[in-house]
Design a protein around this motif. Structure first.
Motif, PDB file in Angstrom:
ATOM      1  N   HIS A 198      -4.324   2.473   8.688  1.00  0.00           N
ATOM      2  CA  HIS A 198      -4.189   1.022   8.643  1.00  0.00           C
ATOM      3  C   HIS A 198      -4.503   0.378   9.993  1.00  0.00           C
ATOM      4  CE1 HIS A 198      -2.285   2.012   4.847  1.00  0.00           C
ATOM      5  NE2 HIS A 198      -2.293   0.739   4.528  1.00  0.00           N
ATOM      6  N   GLU A 199      -4.099   1.026  11.063  1.00  0.00           N
ATOM      7  CA  GLU A 199      -4.400   0.474  12.379  1.00  0.00           C
ATOM      8  C   GLU A 199      -5.900   0.512  12.663  1.00  0.00           C
ATOM      9  OE1 GLU A 199      -1.948   2.537  15.186  1.00  0.00           O
ATOM     10  OE2 GLU A 199      -0.167   1.310  14.711  1.00  0.00           O
ATOM     11  N   SER A 228       0.839  -1.206   0.000  1.00  0.00           N
ATOM     12  CA  SER A 228       0.000   0.000   0.000  1.00  0.00           C
ATOM     13  C   SER A 228       0.866   1.245   0.000  1.00  0.00           C
ATOM     14  CB  SER A 228      -0.941   0.006   1.213  1.00  0.00           C
ATOM     15  OG  SER A 228      -0.230  -0.170   2.419  1.00  0.00           O
ATOM     16  N   LEU A 238     -10.568   0.819   5.192  1.00  0.00           N
ATOM     17  CA  LEU A 238      -9.605   1.825   4.733  1.00  0.00           C
ATOM     18  C   LEU A 238     -10.315   2.905   3.924  1.00  0.00           C
ATOM     19  CD1 LEU A 238      -6.540  -0.326   3.565  1.00  0.00           C
ATOM     20  CD2 LEU A 238      -6.545   1.364   5.408  1.00  0.00           C
ATOM     21  N   ARG A 247      -2.780  -6.658  13.377  1.00  0.00           N
ATOM     22  CA  ARG A 247      -1.615  -6.135  12.650  1.00  0.00           C
ATOM     23  C   ARG A 247      -0.309  -6.414  13.386  1.00  0.00           C
ATOM     24  NH1 ARG A 247      -0.999  -2.338   8.613  1.00  0.00           N
ATOM     25  NH2 ARG A 247       0.492  -1.096   9.804  1.00  0.00           N
ATOM     26  N   VAL A 306      -3.742   0.190  -2.972  1.00  0.00           N
ATOM     27  CA  VAL A 306      -3.542  -1.056  -2.241  1.00  0.00           C
ATOM     28  C   VAL A 306      -3.541  -2.214  -3.235  1.00  0.00           C
ATOM     29  CG1 VAL A 306      -4.407  -2.577  -0.421  1.00  0.00           C
ATOM     30  CG2 VAL A 306      -4.755  -0.107  -0.235  1.00  0.00           C
ATOM     31  N   TYR A 332     -11.296  -5.182   5.578  1.00  0.00           N
ATOM     32  CA  TYR A 332     -10.126  -4.318   5.802  1.00  0.00           C
ATOM     33  C   TYR A 332     -10.045  -3.212   4.752  1.00  0.00           C
ATOM     34  CZ  TYR A 332      -5.167  -3.068   6.415  1.00  0.00           C
ATOM     35  OH  TYR A 332      -3.978  -2.399   6.621  1.00  0.00           O
TER      36      TYR A 332
END
Length: 245
Positions: A38-39, A14, A82, A49, A103, A78
């Protein structure tokens, strides 16, 4: 020669668009936003993660996921998380300040090597994310927040087998020709119209004097090491091996 078995894995590459054009302070903001995005998406999707092997660097990352992380969750929840986070964060921002993400996902050989990760899935995911025609189209489409690129295998195994909430027609087929990679791929961009996506190549380019290369889909067979990112590598709880020669 000693051969140590290694696992195949889902690889996620990504990258935030426009990093190189920013000031130092903009770089700091983009890096923090990248990590936060992302988290937050991983938490929303129920992913861990902390168990990923992550090669970090500025505006992007290469992540090698353990088998404990279900592929459908990564491809579907996921990525959708995002996208939702990007839409939410970009809402109050001027167009030139918005965060926009590419991504790419591929599945195959991936393992830690001397200076990064080696393996065909690493090469494929990296090349899919860096594909020139897609980067240019994305750059010319300020309305788009995210672009998702799936390798042929990921698309067939996860989307076509109805393991996600996507429909087949949500994706646009393309033929990616980027360095040593020549392979079909599938693109999902919620805000870009089919008419725009039709500008992307659907066949591999042909060399003068040669016939169509549409059936000559291949990926270089050398296990290339990709190390285009800076920063520490986290590879906790991974199950990979290295072939010693």
């Amino acid at each position: 020669m000693e051969n140590i078995p290694f696992e195949r894995a889902l690889v996620v590459s990504s990258d935030l668009r426009g990093y190189g054009q920013g000031t130092d302070k903009r770089h700091e903001t983009m890096q923090k936003t990248f990590v936060d995005l992302h988290e937050a998406a991983a938490v929303q999707a129920g992913l861990d993660r902390g168990s990923w092997g992550i090669q970090q660097g500025g505006d992007g990352e290469l992540a090698v996921l353990p088998a404990s992380e279900p592929d459908p969750l990564v491809v579907d929840q996921y990525v959708r998380a995002l996208h939702a986070e990007l839409v939410r964060r970009n809402a109050p921002l001027a167009p030139e300040e918005r965060f926009r993400l590419r991504v790419a996902l591929a599945f195959g050989t991936a393992y830690p090597a001397a200076n990064g990760y080696a393996g065909q899935a690493v090469v494929e995911a990296t090349r899919l994310a860096d594909w020139g025609p897609l980067k240019r189209l994305f750059g010319d489409s300020p309305e788009a927040h995210i672009v998702l690129v799936l390798s042929q295998r990921v698309f067939e195994d996860v989307v076509l087998q109805e393991h996600t909430s996507y429909a087949k027609d949500d994706f646009h087929p393309v033929m990616v020709q980027e360095k040593e990679l020549s392979a079909p791929a599938w693109i999902w961009v919620p805000e870009i119209t089919a008419a725009k996506l039709n500008r992307l190549p659907k066949k591999a380019p042909t060399e003068p004097g040669k016939g169509s290369t549409e059936k000559e889909i291949h990926l270089s067979q050398r296990a290339e090491v990709i190390n285009n990112l800076n920063g520490p590598v986290r590879a906790r709880e991974m199950n990979f091996g290295i072939t010693h020669k």
